[in-house]
Design a protein around this motif. Structure first.
Motif, PDB file in Angstrom:
ATOM      1  N   LEU A 134      19.074  10.643 -11.620  1.00  0.00           N
ATOM      2  CA  LEU A 134      18.327  11.175 -12.749  1.00  0.00           C
ATOM      3  C   LEU A 134      17.781  10.042 -13.609  1.00  0.00           C
ATOM      4  CD1 LEU A 134      20.287  14.237 -14.224  1.00  0.00           C
ATOM      5  CD2 LEU A 134      18.170  14.229 -12.895  1.00  0.00           C
ATOM      6  N   ASN A 136      16.789   9.535 -17.082  1.00  0.00           N
ATOM      7  CA  ASN A 136      16.927  10.210 -18.374  1.00  0.00           C
ATOM      8  C   ASN A 136      16.069   9.497 -19.414  1.00  0.00           C
ATOM      9  OD1 ASN A 136      18.741  12.243 -17.556  1.00  0.00           O
ATOM     10  ND2 ASN A 136      20.450  10.812 -17.653  1.00  0.00           N
ATOM     11  N   ALA A 145      14.576  14.649 -18.090  1.00  0.00           N
ATOM     12  CA  ALA A 145      15.431  14.283 -16.965  1.00  0.00           C
ATOM     13  C   ALA A 145      14.628  14.449 -15.681  1.00  0.00           C
ATOM     14  CB  ALA A 145      16.678  15.143 -16.936  1.00  0.00           C
TER      15      ALA A 145
END
Length: 292
Positions: A134, A136, A145
């Motif tokens: 991910l 972020n 995300a």
């Protein structure tokens, strides 16, 4: 006195249109660049993968990055582990076209959560992934995300790549209900720096990274498959600068891959400390990469 100094690898980047018939009037010229942190054959360290797109380009819908044969990708990290950092710049279409910087961590997620493709764009398909990372990214009080699907290659792809990284981005023109975000993010640059993930090929030579970029239809929310282009970045390993000095003489050699680099300008500086250096001169490397 002899010492080895690590060099920044120069990546050769090119872009070519795979199909242009359906997008003759579109603008789309993204590029891929790879910056390895370790320049030795078989070495491991931080690696930065960067894609850059012009602000005038159509928005990117899908990005597939192919890791060359010979590289080893470590997928053993636990869910929740931080494996790197991501930096990006976006144009916030919903905020009047403001250019915003974004930063965040790259975190390992559970692949079992990603067995169905996103509804807004065909991305990774319904499959079991080797890993999901991910990105972020924090912007305007919210976190975007963005999953990166990591899988072994198969079929024709396995002839030139060991792994592939696939990510999809929402259209800046999509509503939240259509899979978009509140700022209308259009990525113009993204660089991922991974730590402890990639190990270089064990043998010297050229390593060609490939990326396929697919845009959205100009101003729309559907993908423009005919506008897909490929960009390549070549990493030559190992790369090194060796340097030797004796009374009245200095010399060395610059190599990249298995050959010396000819025609490079090398500046020679000397002094009692790093803060007190004076330039002695500039020389060009010879055909074998040596200089003196």
């Amino acid at each position: 006195m002899k010492k080895s100094i690590r060099l920044a690898v120069l990546t050769a980047t090119s872009a070519l249109a795979l199909a242009a018939a359906g997008s003759a009037f579109a603008v789309y010229t993204p590029t891929l660049a790879i910056s390895p942190g370790n320049l030795t054959a078989g070495g491991a360290g931080a690696n930065t993968i960067k894609f850059t797109s012009s602000s005038a380009d159509d928005a990117t819908a899908k990005l597939t990055i192919y890791v060359p044969l010979g590289y080893t990708v470590n997928l053993s990290q636990a869910v929740g582990a931080k494996i790197g950092k991501v930096n990006a710049q976006i144009i916030a279409v919903a905020l009047g076209g403001a250019l915003l910087p974004l930063t965040g961590d790259i975190v390992v997620d559970d692949p079992a959560k990603y067995t169905a493709a996103p509804a807004s764009v065909a991305c990774a398909g319904a499959t079991a992934h080797g890993a999901v990372w991910l990105l972020n990214l924090s912007v305007a009080g919210q976190t975007l995300a963005v999953p990166v699907y990591v899988d072994k290659t198969a079929g024709a792809e396995a002839t030139f790549a060991s792994m592939k990284l696939v990510t999809c981005l929402s259209s800046p023109n999509a509503t939240i209900a259509q899979g978009g975000n509140s700022v209308g993010a259009k990525a113009v640059s993204v660089d991922f720096t991974f730590n402890g993930v990639l190990t270089n090929p064990a043998t010297a030579g050229d390593n060609t990274w490939r990326a396929l970029f697919t845009p959205y239809v100009t101003g729309g929310i559907t993908t423009n498959a005919a506008g897909t282009i490929e960009s390549r970045s070549i990493v030559r390993l190992p790369a090194a600068l060796t340097f030797a000095a004796s009374a009245g003489k200095v010399g060395g050699k610059v190599t990249e891959g298995s050959a010396g680099l000819a025609g490079l300008r090398v500046q020679i500086w000397a002094g009692p400390s790093a803060k007190k250096l004076a330039k002695l001169g500039t020389v060009k490397t010879k055909s074998d990469g040596s200089f003196s």
